[in-house]
Design a protein around this motif. Structure first.
Motif, PDB file in Angstrom:
ATOM      1  N   LEU B 182       0.832  -1.201   0.000  1.00 60.12           N
ATOM      2  CA  LEU B 182       0.000   0.000   0.000  1.00 60.12           C
ATOM      3  C   LEU B 182       0.870   1.255   0.000  1.00 60.12           C
ATOM      4  N   ASP B 183       0.268   2.313  -0.534  1.00 54.78           N
ATOM      5  CA  ASP B 183       0.926   3.605  -0.544  1.00 54.78           C
ATOM      6  C   ASP B 183       0.644   4.293   0.791  1.00 54.78           C
ATOM      7  N   TRP B 184       1.627   4.991   1.327  1.00 52.97           N
ATOM      8  CA  TRP B 184       1.375   5.786   2.537  1.00 52.97           C
ATOM      9  C   TRP B 184       2.405   6.897   2.628  1.00 52.97           C
ATOM     10  N   SER B 185       2.187   7.837   3.548  1.00 50.42           N
ATOM     11  CA  SER B 185       3.039   9.023   3.535  1.00 50.42           C
ATOM     12  C   SER B 185       4.087   9.034   4.650  1.00 50.42           C
ATOM     13  N   TYR B 186       4.265   7.921   5.355  1.00 52.06           N
ATOM     14  CA  TYR B 186       5.217   7.931   6.469  1.00 52.06           C
ATOM     15  C   TYR B 186       6.481   7.119   6.207  1.00 52.06           C
ATOM     16  N   LYS B 187       6.757   6.837   4.941  1.00 51.04           N
ATOM     17  CA  LYS B 187       7.899   5.991   4.577  1.00 51.04           C
ATOM     18  C   LYS B 187       9.216   6.396   5.226  1.00 51.04           C
ATOM     19  N   THR B 188       9.499   7.698   5.206  1.00 55.84           N
ATOM     20  CA  THR B 188      10.819   8.135   5.679  1.00 55.84           C
ATOM     21  C   THR B 188      10.727   9.033   6.909  1.00 55.84           C
ATOM     22  N   GLU B 212      -0.531   4.960  13.568  1.00 54.82           N
ATOM     23  CA  GLU B 212      -1.847   5.511  13.221  1.00 54.82           C
ATOM     24  C   GLU B 212      -2.034   5.546  11.707  1.00 54.82           C
ATOM     25  N   GLU B 213      -0.990   6.008  11.017  1.00 61.84           N
ATOM     26  CA  GLU B 213      -1.072   6.129   9.555  1.00 61.84           C
ATOM     27  C   GLU B 213      -1.165   4.747   8.895  1.00 61.84           C
ATOM     28  N   ALA B 214      -0.406   3.783   9.442  1.00 65.09           N
ATOM     29  CA  ALA B 214      -0.465   2.423   8.893  1.00 65.09           C
ATOM     30  C   ALA B 214      -1.876   1.862   9.054  1.00 65.09           C
ATOM     31  N   ASP B 215      -2.480   2.120  10.209  1.00 62.34           N
ATOM     32  CA  ASP B 215      -3.864   1.707  10.459  1.00 62.34           C
ATOM     33  C   ASP B 215      -4.809   2.385   9.473  1.00 62.34           C
ATOM     34  N   ALA B 216      -4.600   3.691   9.288  1.00 59.22           N
ATOM     35  CA  ALA B 216      -5.509   4.482   8.463  1.00 59.22           C
ATOM     36  C   ALA B 216      -5.549   3.997   7.011  1.00 59.22           C
ATOM     37  N   VAL B 217      -4.396   3.544   6.484  1.00 60.21           N
ATOM     38  CA  VAL B 217      -4.412   3.086   5.083  1.00 60.21           C
ATOM     39  C   VAL B 217      -4.804   1.608   4.978  1.00 60.21           C
ATOM     40  N   ALA B 219      -3.239  -1.158   6.553  1.00 55.21           N
ATOM     41  CA  ALA B 219      -2.146  -2.142   6.481  1.00 55.21           C
ATOM     42  C   ALA B 219      -2.298  -3.222   7.552  1.00 55.21           C
ATOM     43  N   ASP B 220      -1.980  -4.470   7.180  1.00 58.81           N
ATOM     44  CA  ASP B 220      -1.974  -5.570   8.147  1.00 58.81           C
ATOM     45  C   ASP B 220      -0.651  -5.626   8.886  1.00 58.81           C
ATOM     46  N   ALA B 221       0.393  -5.096   8.275  1.00 59.04           N
ATOM     47  CA  ALA B 221       1.727  -5.141   8.885  1.00 59.04           C
ATOM     48  C   ALA B 221       2.596  -4.024   8.330  1.00 59.04           C
ATOM     49  N   ILE B 222       3.602  -3.644   9.127  1.00 57.32           N
ATOM     50  CA  ILE B 222       4.595  -2.671   8.651  1.00 57.32           C
ATOM     51  C   ILE B 222       5.880  -3.447   8.373  1.00 57.32           C
ATOM     52  N   ILE B 223       6.466  -3.223   7.193  1.00 60.01           N
ATOM     53  CA  ILE B 223       7.705  -3.913   6.830  1.00 60.01           C
ATOM     54  C   ILE B 223       8.876  -2.952   7.038  1.00 60.01           C
ATOM     55  N   VAL B 224       9.924  -3.423   7.726  1.00 59.96           N
ATOM     56  CA  VAL B 224      11.063  -2.551   8.043  1.00 59.96           C
ATOM     57  C   VAL B 224      12.387  -3.173   7.602  1.00 59.96           C
ATOM     58  N   ALA B 225      13.443  -2.334   7.625  1.00 58.16           N
ATOM     59  CA  ALA B 225      14.779  -2.806   7.248  1.00 58.16           C
ATOM     60  C   ALA B 225      15.817  -2.282   8.227  1.00 58.16           C
ATOM     61  N   CYS B 226      15.384  -1.973   9.448  1.00 57.86           N
ATOM     62  CA  CYS B 226      16.297  -1.386  10.432  1.00 57.86           C
ATOM     63  C   CYS B 226      15.926  -1.902  11.819  1.00 57.86           C
ATOM     64  N   PRO B 227      16.904  -2.432  12.581  1.00 63.75           N
ATOM     65  CA  PRO B 227      16.596  -2.972  13.903  1.00 63.75           C
ATOM     66  C   PRO B 227      16.142  -1.919  14.919  1.00 63.75           C
ATOM     67  N   LEU B 228      16.557  -0.645  14.698  1.00 62.40           N
ATOM     68  CA  LEU B 228      16.123   0.406  15.633  1.00 62.40           C
ATOM     69  C   LEU B 228      14.651   0.736  15.396  1.00 62.40           C
TER      70      LEU B 228
END
Lengths: 184, 283
Positions: B182-188, B212-217, B219-228
């Motif tokens: 999905l498209d969303w505005s909090y990528k970075t 909140e934004e992930a919920d709003a669009v 999304a079932d999950a957020i995918i990340v590439a950083c342990p922090l």
């Protein structure tokens, strides 16, 4: 009151960071994009302007650079290509050099504890690092439950991952850096 | 394919499942990861906040170790380490005097022959059929958003990693794995990173917006590439929920875990049991 700007402070920052604050035209984009500006006492574009005005004491006593999360949104978006995050780093270094008491002691406790962990073991050992932070800040209960759960999951190790080679590598690097910085 | 591998401190502790799942999918794709045996910490935020020389010397020492092993490419999955490696290279490439000084500090000579790459770049660079041919499970019912955080893309002149405001590299790989992206505005946007240890309230607030934004669009999950990013969004989610009187329950997955699911791997092979927010609803 001295109303004449002290240009030497901007020059000092330029020498250390390579960044020229005089390029700034106060558009405020850095402050607008900054995720932590809402808890800063001096927002980034004001801080940059204060450097131009030579308000060294005011700047080095502020919380701003200690609350910077180093996300580098400011450096990325600056239309004058000033690396503001790099200036934040240099302000932290300068204030420590001048022996100024940091207004956000939790952050400097984190920095010094993490560096001690690296110097001791070669790699960060979370358990001893967090214990050291707690001893320095007296916030013993903070994140205790979280930490215990992470230990149960195997995400925080009891013992550090260390050996003589790694300890030797970091011992030499820390000692050589110190020697060179003292010589400056 | 063979790479030198620099996991960094987080992947050996708080981000252990990133290491496990990344190794597991590489193994499947016949990518060999040759871990630098005596790698040391990159110094991360505490080093660059305290000493420029230290912050440049620690990554360069690790590159010298990879170079001595005969490698030309080192894979660095932790976004924070990756950022410090790229910055150290940028600084030394633009300042010959500094490069010489750093070689003196590390008591070694780094000749500059090692390329630093993030796993997302490595996967983006290979033929996507290498990924596709291992997919055994349809995950198209899984709606995800990709969260890049700060350190992969910023500042662009140093990182040279996709678009700094609206990157697509992870979205493309998640799509290749078969997920609905999905498209969303909090990528970075920033999660607060390692300042979580000292300014916890601020991190809770920043992560709350992201969830909140992930919920709003939807999304079932957020995918990340950083342990922090993962630590802040996953470990602290129960705290965020309590603070904002809300129930997010958004599972946070590393992209390597998402690919592993599409490869039909077992949740325990991918370290999915090491999350605070259970991913069971996705399985």
């Amino acid at each position: 009151m001295n109303l004449t700007p002290t240009l030497s402070f901007a020059e000092e920052i330029r020498k250390r960071s390579g960044e020229d604050v005089n390029l700034c035209y106060q558009c405020g984009r850095c402050s607008a994009g900054c995720p932590t500006s809402y808890i800063m006492d001096v927002v980034p574009h004001r801080l940059i302007h204060s450097i131009r005005l030579g308000r060294e004491e005011f700047i080095l006593g502020s919380k701003t650079m200690w609350l910077c999360a180093s996300c580098e949104t400011c450096s990325t978006r600056c239309p004058r290509d000033i690396d503001i995050a790099k200036i934040m780093d240099n302000l932290k270094i300068l204030s420590v050099e001048k022996g100024i008491k940091t207004p956000v002691p939790e952050v400097s406790a984190f920095y010094s504890s993490a560096l001690n962990s690296i110097r001791r073991f070669g790699r960060i050992h979370e358990l001893s690092m967090v214990t050291e932070i707690k001893l320095k800040t007296h916030q013993f209960m903070r994140d205790l439950k979280l930490g215990l759960q992470m230990m149960r999951m195997g995400k925080i190790k009891l013992l550090p991952e260390t050996n003589a080679t790694r300890r030797g590598i970091v011992r030499d690097i820390f000692a050589n850096v110190k020697k060179r910085e003292k010589g400056q | 394919m063979k790479y030198a591998y620099y996991p960094g401190c987080s992947l050996h502790s708080t981000g252990a499942e990133y290491d496990e799942s990344f190794r597991a999918i590489c193994n499947k794709m016949e990518i060999t990861l040759d871990e630098i045996p005596d790698w040391v910490c990159c110094g991360t935020l505490p080093a660059h906040s305290s000493s420029k020389l230290l912050s440049v010397s620690l990554p360069i020492k690790n590159l010298a170790l990879a170079e001595a092993m005969g490698h030309r490419e080192v894979v660095v999955p932790c976004a924070a380490c990756y950022s410090r490696f790229k910055k150290a290279l940028y600084e030394t490439e633009h300042d010959g005097e500094l490069a010489t000084e750093v070689n003196g500090i590390i008591e070694d000579e780094y000749k500059g022959s090692v390329n630093v790459i993030h796993p997302l770049e490595a996967f983006d660079g290979i033929d996507h059929n290498i990924i596709k041919k291992h997919i055994v499970r349809d995950i198209s019912n899984l709606k995800v958003v990709c969260y890049y955080g700060c350190l992969l893309t910023r500042p662009p002149k140093v990182m040279n990693f996709d678009n700094s405001e609206y990157p697509m590299i992870m979205d493309k790989i998640a799509e290749t794995a078969g997920a609905t992206v999905l498209d969303w505005s909090y990528k970075t946007d920033c999660c607060g990173g390692s300042i979580a240890l000292s300014e916890t309230d601020m991190v809770l607030e920043l992560c709350h917006y992201i969830l909140e934004e992930a919920d709003a669009v939807g999304a079932d999950a957020i995918i990340v590439a950083c342990p922090l990013c993962h630590s802040n969004l996953d470990n602290r989610q129960p705290e965020i929920d309590a603070k904002y009187y809300i129930e997010h329950k958004v599972p946070i997955l590393y992209f390597s875990q998402l690919i592993g699911l599409a490869f039909g791997m077992k949740p325990e092979e991918l370290g999915l049991h090491k999350h605070f927010i259970s991913a069971d609803s996705l399985l």
